[in-house]
Write a protein that holds these residues in place. Structure first.
Motif, PDB file in Angstrom:
ATOM      1  N   PRO A 142       0.795  -1.234   0.000  1.00  0.00           N
ATOM      2  CA  PRO A 142       0.000   0.000   0.000  1.00  0.00           C
ATOM      3  C   PRO A 142       0.829   1.287   0.000  1.00  0.00           C
ATOM      4  N   ARG A 145       0.897   3.827  -2.942  1.00  0.00           N
ATOM      5  CA  ARG A 145      -0.397   4.504  -3.110  1.00  0.00           C
ATOM      6  C   ARG A 145      -0.529   5.649  -2.097  1.00  0.00           C
ATOM      7  N   GLU A 246      -9.373  -2.240   2.190  1.00  0.00           N
ATOM      8  CA  GLU A 246     -10.413  -1.339   1.676  1.00  0.00           C
ATOM      9  C   GLU A 246      -9.840  -0.057   1.077  1.00  0.00           C
ATOM     10  N   ASP A 247      -8.903   0.553   1.763  1.00  0.00           N
ATOM     11  CA  ASP A 247      -8.327   1.831   1.323  1.00  0.00           C
ATOM     12  C   ASP A 247      -6.825   1.740   1.580  1.00  0.00           C
ATOM     13  N   PHE A 248      -6.016   1.803   0.526  1.00  0.00           N
ATOM     14  CA  PHE A 248      -4.570   1.619   0.701  1.00  0.00           C
ATOM     15  C   PHE A 248      -3.908   2.783   1.430  1.00  0.00           C
TER      16      PHE A 248
END
Lengths: 380, 139
Positions: A142, A145, A246-248
């Motif tokens: 992640p 990102r 769900e969200d990096f």
């Protein structure tokens, strides 16, 4: 008001590091014995046992007859889960005094569980075929990102390792103590771009254990050390494999478990004197500071680089040196709790003056599970 | 053969349609008949709305690069590949999956986040893996 629950005993294994002469079970049991001695209790005072693996084995080896067992194994955060579950169990009257123990031959792999996942598991079908090799190739994914979305620089990522080494430099038990610079980090071997070796945690052998009981019982038993109160706890989870996080740029588990723990404790961020954030890799404390609500999205890299989490800074973070510099057996969460207890007792190697409230954030898997503890050196 | 040492996925009843798809040169994911959202990895119910009415559709194969690492310490079977990109891509249908990036020299400069990618399939053992290359790379 809920019955006050405390950590009455806390200790690590005698040795940390490369310990091929000790098995996983020896590390678990040795740590357990150290924690009971620290509390001034014997095995006959214990009626609850929690560990990753088999609490049956731990209880039987020590001669404890358990009325309550917890084998929650959700990665390195598990011991924070155990504290939360033990607190609830004690308040519910299911048991009165719980031993939580950790021992892991993470480096030497003596008597250690096999970690390989089958080719028909979710991981085996949808991640392992792409050449992943443990956390260095998954937990790290992640980060790029996050860097693109927030502007975090490679220098700021390296500064996390630099800041934590300043704390380790003050801690004789830390594995890596020599001060380092950003250039040292950049000069270390590239492991998985953008992560250099010094931005990855150690791999060690070691253990630690806790004794959790009610304040009333601790006082009645006359435990030996200053009591550390469990003011608030939280737990949650995100995805079982990193590609489905769900969200990096933010850990759902970090956010939810921390919000729950802060709410239960009834504290604000300004009340916090000391923070421990599970640091398997340099980006994790950055996510942690933001997801716990200390900082807004994208602020943590500069905050750490400016020295605010270093010795003398306004938010002392990972004061044992963390997984990056102190020790990391594979399930590091136990050591984060141990350091918080030492700080709140006033017995840490790198003591934060007047530390009264500490928050510990544990990670399990690759941002997969999370738990948060708000601990206090007095009843808040 | 080095290639034979690379991990080969083993289908389960719930994932068989996905792997049947890759063998046929198609990238298949599930779509919820109730709320029209897609999901990946394969499951029995929609994680968004809870409906059990999931159907398999063939994705376009178009994706963008969501994030990655360049691994310098190869997993068994990857020793001869040089540093390789372990990436997470976002399909046009909105779901993400792990993959490797191929068809381009693996350097940070060549791998810009959000760059357009297209699926290609690599045979490994009896299975076919979905890999991704920059759009136009194979033309």
């Amino acid at each position: 008001m809920k019955d006050a629950v405390v950590i009455a005993g806390a200790a690590e294994s005698d040795e940390l590091g490369k310990l091929p002469h000790l098995s996983t079970l020896q590390l678990q049991l040795g740590s357990a014995r150290n924690a009971m001695a620290d509390a001034g209790l014997t095995k006959d005072d214990i009626d609850g046992v929690a560990c990753v693996g088999s609490p049956i084995q731990i209880a039987h080896s020590l001669g404890i007859t358990p009325a309550w067992l917890d084998g929650t194994g959700v990665g390195g955060s598990s011991f924070l889960f155990h504290v939360r579950h033990a607190t609830a169990a004690i308040r519910a009257g299911l048991c009165h005094t719980v031993l939580i123990t950790h021992g892991e031959s993470g480096r030497s792999r003596v008597g250690a569980a096999r970690m390989a996942m089958g080719p028909d598991s979710v991981l085996g079908q949808f991640e392992l075929p792409y050449g992943v090799l443990g956390p260095t190739t998954t937990f790290t994914i992640p980060a790029l990102r996050y860097m693109k979305e927030t502007g975090l620089t490679h220098e700021q990522l390296a500064e996390v390792a630099v800041a934590q080494r300043r704390w380790a430099n003050l801690n004789p038990r830390a594995a890596m103590r020599d001060l380092i610079t950003v250039d040292d980090v950049f000069a270390s071997r590239m492991v998985a771009y953008p992560f250099h070796l010094l931005e990855c945690c150690l791999v060690t052998d070691g253990g630690g254990a806790l004794i959790v009981t009610s304040e009333d019982r601790a006082r009645a038993l006359g435990t030996a050390k200053p009591l550390v109160h469990v003011l608030g706890t939280g737990e949650s989870a995100d995805a079982p494999i990193i590609s489905q996080m769900e969200d990096f740029t933010s850990s759902k588990g970090f956010r939810l478990s921390s919000a729950a723990a802060f709410a239960e404790a009834g504290i604000s961020h300004d009340d916090v004197d000391h923070v421990m954030i599970y640091d398997a890799f340099a980006h994790v404390p950055i996510y942690g500071l933001e997801d716990m609500g200390f900082l807004k999205r994208g602020e943590a890299g500069a905050f750490i680089a400016e020295g605010h989490t270093s010795p003398g800074g306004r938010l002392p973070l990972n004061t044992n040196g963390g997984g990056l510099s102190y020790t990391h057996t594979g399930m590091y969460g136990m050591f984060a709790i141990q350091e918080a207890v030492r700080q709140l007792r006033g017995e840490a190697a790198a003591q934060v003056p007047g530390a009264e409230i500490s928050v510990v954030l544990g990670n399990g898997g690759m941002f997969a599970s999370a738990a948060t503890l708000v601990l206090a050196g007095h009843r808040g | 053969m080095t290639a034979s040492r690379k991990p080969v996925p083993k289908p389960t009843p719930d994932t068989q349609p996905f792997w049947d798809g890759t063998a046929a040169g198609e990238l298949r994911v599930q779509r919820c008949a109730a709320c029209s959202r897609h999901c990946f990895y394969p499951r029995p119910s929609c994680p968004a709305c809870g409906s059990g009415e999931l159907e398999w559709i063939t994705a376009s194969g178009r994706a963008t690069l969501y994030s990655y690492v360049i691994n310098h310490r190869p997993a068994p079977g990857f020793e001869d590949d040089g540093p390789y990109a372990i990436a997470v891509v976002e399909l046009e249908e909105g779901v993400r999956m792990m993959t490797n990036i191929v068809g381009v020299e693996i350097t940070p400069e060549n791998l810009e986040l959000d760059m357009p990618l297209q699926v290609v399939f690599e045979k490994r053992g009896d299975m076919h893996l979905p890999l991704f290359e920059p759009t136009g790379a194979g033309l």
